[in-house]
Design a protein around this motif. Structure first.
Motif, PDB file in Angstrom:
ATOM      1  N   VAL A 268      23.575  37.498  81.081  1.00 12.95           N
ATOM      2  CA  VAL A 268      23.528  37.169  82.126  1.00 12.95           C
ATOM      3  C   VAL A 268      24.027  38.632  83.193  1.00 12.95           C
ATOM      4  O   VAL A 268      25.135  39.768  82.261  1.00 12.95           O
ATOM      5  CB  VAL A 268      24.249  36.451  82.648  1.00 12.95           C
ATOM      6  CG1 VAL A 268      23.735  35.120  81.462  1.00 12.95           C
ATOM      7  CG2 VAL A 268      26.324  36.402  81.607  1.00 12.95           C
TER       8      VAL A 268
ATOM      9  N   ASP B 293      17.190  40.169  87.747  1.00 12.61           N
ATOM     10  CA  ASP B 293      17.002  39.212  86.936  1.00 12.61           C
ATOM     11  C   ASP B 293      16.520  39.757  85.319  1.00 12.61           C
ATOM     12  O   ASP B 293      16.802  39.265  84.516  1.00 12.61           O
ATOM     13  CB  ASP B 293      16.883  37.797  86.385  1.00 12.61           C
ATOM     14  CG  ASP B 293      17.079  37.274  88.096  1.00 12.61           C
ATOM     15  OD1 ASP B 293      18.393  37.560  88.338  1.00 12.61           O
ATOM     16  OD2 ASP B 293      16.937  36.255  88.969  1.00 12.61           O
TER      17      ASP B 293
ATOM     18  N   SER C  82      16.977  40.023  80.587  1.00  7.82           N
ATOM     19  CA  SER C  82      15.666  39.236  80.252  1.00  7.82           C
ATOM     20  C   SER C  82      15.650  40.646  79.061  1.00  7.82           C
ATOM     21  O   SER C  82      15.095  40.727  77.975  1.00  7.82           O
ATOM     22  CB  SER C  82      14.682  38.743  81.149  1.00  7.82           C
ATOM     23  OG  SER C  82      14.504  38.323  81.804  1.00  7.82           O
TER      24      SER C  82
END
Length: 454
Positions: A89, A98, A102
């Motif tokens: 995270v 983000d 990933s």
């Protein structure tokens, strides 16, 4: 002459009353406790040779003793369970896309799959309980992927040329001024840098170089329990195998043998050549005996309950060492209630949660090494560790009401307290995968329409 006799009598009295003060320092095995000054915890509470003997004993117990096996397997089930979840995270207040989380998640997932991490977690717990430690060696291939292999404890030992060097004792090279700063490990005579090895120790202080097996203080209890159970079974087997004994009060040996032969149903020869007469008694058989013949039934004297209470006392002592309810160690749930034992305030729950937290800390260190290796080969940006965090969620230990938990999480989600990702981790689900599954279900996507992350 009288004075000499009195002197002899005085010495005899003194010697008979003499008590060796060292007896107070001896254990029940007759061996003297180790002097603290002779071996401080900075090196290890046991000498390396004796530690090897203890480790060998505990390994033998984990192979032959059913109670020891059950205790360790239950600890694996509660500490590891279905496996911990690892989620990458973005850190709080970090300005990062983000997509970076990933990418890190992809690296972690590849590591978990390639190293069969769930099975390796189970082996880590087994090794730490059995050997008192687990040594993991980390390898990095040219593509930046990390591989993990175990090092057996007996392979870590100090080379002969360094036996007198305290900094290299027990096969672990440390800073001469700080035993907690590890420089490397001598594996089969070769010094490995500390960055290549993760050393997880159990049941010792931080300044001890090697760990102690879980069953070290209760090895004798386990052996006594095993022998007691064996003896109880053998005695009961012998006593129950002899249906009755006929006592002929006024008969000769020849007369008894003739009586047995005349009343037998068959005769067979034993391997030693002796003829054995066999008589079959059906269910409900009534025997008519002459006045001079008495019948004794030895099975009626079997009283196993007296020994069972002793066996239970031994097993409770071992369960106390494991900080586990007796039924978890013995698989006897007749005197326990799972729902009332596995509550948040229970000592077993506190212990399992503590062990889970310790394992999560060690696992996080491994995951960061995986990320660092990926950064070194250019798979991830150089500032990944400053922008991304790894959250580890172990399986629940507490006995809970699933419906009540769902209502609490739903309320927390509606009030904006928790995120869907956190809720998914609580359920043991992968949020991204579940969202993709929902897209497939709601949009009628086929497997060919799913974007490939590779």
């Amino acid at each position: 002459m009288n004075n000499l006799k009195q002197l002899h009598e005085a010495f005899e009295t003194l010697i008979s009353d003499f008590v060796d003060p060292r007896e107070a320092l001896a254990g029940d095995d007759g061996q003297l406790w180790q002097d603290v000054a002779a071996g401080s915890s900075a090196s290890h509470p046991l000498a390396l040779e004796r530690l090897a003997d203890v480790r060998r004993d505990c390994r033998q117990l984990l192979v032959t003793n059913e109670y020891a096996i059950n205790g360790v397997e239950n600890r694996i089930s509660y500490i590891v369970g279905s496996g911990h979840t690892y989620q990458a995270v973005i850190r709080k207040h970090a300005a990062a896309p983000d997509a970076l989380a990933s990418e890190v998640q992809r690296v972690l997932d590849e590591f978990l799959e390639a190293n069969e991490w769930h099975n390796r977690q189970q082996e880590i717990v087994r090794r730490m309980d059995r050997d008192g430690e687990a040594l993991l060696r980390l390898f990095t291939d040219p593509s930046g992927e990390t591989r993990v292999r175990f090092i057996d404890p007996e392979d870590v030992r100090t080379p002969d040329r360094l036996r007198d060097d305290p900094a290299a004792s027990h096969g672990v090279l440390t800073d001469p001024a700080d035993v907690e700063t590890v420089r490397g490990y001598y594996v089969d005579g070769v010094l490995l840098d500390a960055s290549e090895v993760q050393h997880r120790r159990a049941n010792v202080d931080r300044n001890a170089k090697r760990g102690l097996p879980l069953y070290t203080p209760v090895r004798k209890n386990l052996r006594r329990a095993e022998k007691l159970l064996r003896n109880m079974s053998v005695v009961a087997e012998i006593q129950s195998a002899i249906a009755l004994i006929r006592k002929h009060r006024a008969a000769t040996r020849t007369g008894v043998e003739q009586l047995v032969a005349s009343g037998s149903d068959a005769a067979t020869a034993t391997p030693s050549g002796r003829i054995e007469q066999l008589t079959q008694y059906g269910a409900g058989t009534i025997l008519d005996a002459p006045a001079h013949v008495e019948y004794d039934f030895p099975a009626t004297g079997v009283d196993a309950s007296a020994f069972v209470s002793i066996l239970q006392a031994e097993l409770r002592a071992i369960a106390a060492r494991l900080v586990m309810p007796e039924f978890m160690f013995t698989s006897d749930a007749s005197n326990a209630n799972y729902a009332s034992t596995m509550v948040a305030e229970g000592p077993a729950v506190r212990m399992f949660e503590r062990l889970q937290a310790a394992m999560a800390r060690d696992d996080r260190d491994v995951m960061w090494r995986v990320v660092t290796n990926a950064v070194a080969t250019g798979r991830l940006p150089a500032n990944t560790r400053q922008l991304v965090d790894v959250q580890i969620t172990p399986p629940e230990v507490v006995s809970r009401n699933a419906l009540d938990d769902a209502r609490i999480m739903d309320l927390a989600y509606r009030r904006g307290i928790v995120s869907p990702q956190t809720w998914s981790r609580q359920l043991g689900l992968d949020y991204d995968q579940e969202q993709q599954n929902r897209m497939m279900h709601e949009g009628g996507m086929s497997d060919d329409d799913v974007p490939n992350d590779q």
